[in-house]
Write an enzyme that holds these catalytic residues in place. Structure first.
Site, PDB file in Angstrom:
ATOM      1  N   GLU A 129       0.827  -1.215   0.000  1.00 48.35           N
ATOM      2  CA  GLU A 129       0.000   0.000   0.000  1.00 48.35           C
ATOM      3  C   GLU A 129       0.861   1.265   0.000  1.00 48.35           C
ATOM      4  O   GLU A 129       0.483   2.259  -0.610  1.00 48.35           O
ATOM      5  CB  GLU A 129      -0.981   0.001   1.182  1.00 48.35           C
ATOM      6  CG  GLU A 129      -2.091  -1.032   1.065  1.00 48.35           C
ATOM      7  CD  GLU A 129      -2.929  -0.904  -0.210  1.00 48.35           C
ATOM      8  OE1 GLU A 129      -3.079   0.218  -0.722  1.00 48.35           O
ATOM      9  OE2 GLU A 129      -3.408  -1.940  -0.706  1.00 48.35           O
ATOM     10  N   TYR A 146      -6.590   7.274   3.562  1.00 50.18           N
ATOM     11  CA  TYR A 146      -6.809   6.257   2.546  1.00 50.18           C
ATOM     12  C   TYR A 146      -5.973   4.999   2.821  1.00 50.18           C
ATOM     13  O   TYR A 146      -6.486   3.873   2.846  1.00 50.18           O
ATOM     14  CB  TYR A 146      -6.486   6.803   1.134  1.00 50.18           C
ATOM     15  CG  TYR A 146      -6.344   5.667   0.167  1.00 50.18           C
ATOM     16  CD1 TYR A 146      -7.467   4.979  -0.261  1.00 50.18           C
ATOM     17  CD2 TYR A 146      -5.088   5.223  -0.248  1.00 50.18           C
ATOM     18  CE1 TYR A 146      -7.355   3.878  -1.096  1.00 50.18           C
ATOM     19  CE2 TYR A 146      -4.966   4.134  -1.081  1.00 50.18           C
ATOM     20  CZ  TYR A 146      -6.102   3.466  -1.500  1.00 50.18           C
ATOM     21  OH  TYR A 146      -5.978   2.376  -2.308  1.00 50.18           O
ATOM     22  N   ASP A 154      -9.597   6.014  -2.898  1.00 51.34           N
ATOM     23  CA  ASP A 154      -8.547   6.745  -3.620  1.00 51.34           C
ATOM     24  C   ASP A 154      -9.148   7.330  -4.901  1.00 51.34           C
ATOM     25  O   ASP A 154     -10.376   7.302  -5.090  1.00 51.34           O
ATOM     26  CB  ASP A 154      -7.353   5.823  -3.912  1.00 51.34           C
ATOM     27  CG  ASP A 154      -7.697   4.739  -4.918  1.00 51.34           C
ATOM     28  OD1 ASP A 154      -8.888   4.580  -5.267  1.00 51.34           O
ATOM     29  OD2 ASP A 154      -6.773   4.046  -5.384  1.00 51.34           O
TER      30      ASP A 154
HETATM   31  N1  ADE Z   1      -3.959   0.537  -5.380  1.00 50.52           N
HETATM   32  C1  ADE Z   1      -3.796   0.781  -4.077  1.00 50.52           C
HETATM   33  N2  ADE Z   1      -3.889  -0.336  -3.345  1.00 50.52           N
HETATM   34  C2  ADE Z   1      -4.088  -1.342  -4.213  1.00 50.52           C
HETATM   35  C3  ADE Z   1      -4.259  -2.750  -4.087  1.00 50.52           C
HETATM   36  N3  ADE Z   1      -4.211  -3.333  -2.879  1.00 50.52           N
HETATM   37  N4  ADE Z   1      -4.465  -3.479  -5.192  1.00 50.52           N
HETATM   38  C4  ADE Z   1      -4.488  -2.864  -6.395  1.00 50.52           C
HETATM   39  N5  ADE Z   1      -4.330  -1.558  -6.593  1.00 50.52           N
HETATM   40  C5  ADE Z   1      -4.137  -0.794  -5.514  1.00 50.52           C
END
Ligand code: ADE
Length: 394
Positions: A50, A133, A151
């Site tokens: 993340e 987020y 997001d």
């Molecule tokens: N963008 C942010 N976190 C994500 C996730 N866990 N899987 C795919 N895209 C992402």
């Protein structure tokens, strides 16, 4: 009626969540940080991914994620790593404060929390580099906390589902509330990841694939024929343009002189070739030669290197020189002594400058913009180098 008060038709949240999860069970993307269906991923892997995925696409992150995991398979290993190694491994991924925050969070968790991640949104937000987020995403995916993670992709999906015509960023709190209302009682992690996948593969910024969308029936934006125009954006601020000179110098062995940026601030702690200050205009030739790290037969390369940062655009003219003897470390000389051919470095550079052999540049803690500058200098006279920032989410 003002747009912000336009009546919102709300879908039934239970049905909408069930449809999205059923779609996810069939169409979920196979991403290296995801646990197999029905399993929960380790918090360390969720957190690492993340942080990497902030402002960055899944395609750009995948290789970095695998490399980090093989070098530092757990929080203790990452906490024990020198910061410079972590910055070097992050090189090219951008937004380098993330790497510094990752490292300092790893030390806090390993040393002050017995290696156990906080399991609440509030606890996660107390770690450096984690906002609402990311805390929501980690809490939902790693701990199944019923917390929305909204997001830019999820904002787009929700703005369309609810036909929100208020502009961003003013619409953010409302979109977040809608995201929270849709959260199911269980499978929180799957739900937030399903929303991400829907935004990435179906509900794309242009030409959304409404026919194959699990929310096609309830999507108010589609019913009103305005889905593709959402979310509406407030006026974009123009990014100022800054300009400056960089000095790419090689010694007789081909090593390139690099200096370390200050630990705090933009690209903190990363390496760069010596650079002059950034201003509205390029320095004149005389001024550039005063900014150079030492007197040498400097030559200005044709063209400019361009790079986009979040808040400004940068254009750099590159000057190159070759100095005619190998020199493993920059030598500080005073005016009276040392008659070698290597001229004195400006004292401000001498303490934190080093010569890096060309074959080691790939592993150095160089941000993308500095790699472009060095490449331009080494291929001096080459074609104009333009900015490409494919890793960045739009
Ligand atoms: N963008 C942010 N976190 C994500 C996730 N866990 N899987 C795919 N895209 C992402």
């Amino acid at each position: 009626m003002p747009k912000s008060r336009a009546k919102v038709q709300k879908p039934d949240s239970g049905t909408a969540a069930a449809r999205l999860l059923a779609w996810y069970d069939v169409h979920r993307r196979a991403l290296p940080w995801r646990a197999p269906p029905g399993r929960r991923q380790e918090p360390y892997r969720v957190w690492l991914s993340e942080i990497m995925l902030q402002q960055t696409t899944a395609a750009a992150v995948a290789g970095y994620y695998r490399n980090f995991l093989s070098r530092w398979p757990n929080i203790e290993a990452l906490a024990a790593a020198p910061l410079d190694d972590v910055l070097a491994a992050w090189s090219g991924l951008g937004y380098y404060a993330r790497a510094r925050n990752l490292h300092s969070s790893a030390r806090m968790i390993a040393r002050e929390m017995n290696g156990r991640f906080p399991q609440t949104v509030e606890g996660l937000k107390a770690l450096p580099g984690i906002g609402a987020y990311t805390a929501g995403a980690i809490a939902a995916i790693a701990f199944d906390v019923k917390e929305a993670a909204v997001d830019a992709n999820a904002e787009r999906v929700l703005a369309r589902l609810y036909a929100v015509e208020e502009t961003l960023p003013r619409a953010k709190p409302q979109l977040r509330r809608f995201g929270q209302e849709l959260m199911p009682e269980s499978r929180a992690g799957d739900f937030v990841q399903a929303l991400m996948d829907l935004g990435a593969t179906i509900c794309t910024p242009r030409r959304p694939d409404c026919e194959n969308c699990p929310w096609t029936e309830e999507c108010e934006g589609r019913k009103r024929g305005i889905a593709e125009t959402l979310p509406r954006k407030g006026a974009l601020r123009a990014r100022p343009l800054k300009r400056g000179a960089a000095f790419v110098v090689r010694d007789g062995t081909g090593a390139v002189l690099l200096v370390k940026r200050p630990e705090k601030g933009l690209l903190g702690g990363m390496l760069e070739p010596p650079l002059g200050p950034w201003a509205a205009a390029f320095p004149s030739a005389d001024e550039a030669l005063r900014q150079a790290p030492f007197a040498a037969p400097w030559r200005k390369c044709a063209g400019v290197v361009r790079h986009g940062f979040t808040h400004f655009e940068l254009e750099i003219e590159v000057w190159t020189a070759e100095v005619d003897r190998g020199c493993p470390a920059p030598i500080r000389r005073n005016s009276s002594g040392n008659a070698g051919k290597m001229p004195a470095l400006r004292p401000i550079l001498a303490d934190n400058a080093k010569w890096i052999p060309v074959e080691k540049l790939a592993d150095a803690a160089l941000p993308t913009v500095m790699r472009k500058i060095i490449a331009h200098g080494l291929n001096s006279g080459g074609a104009l180098v333009t900015q490409t920032r494919s890793a960045r989410k739009r």
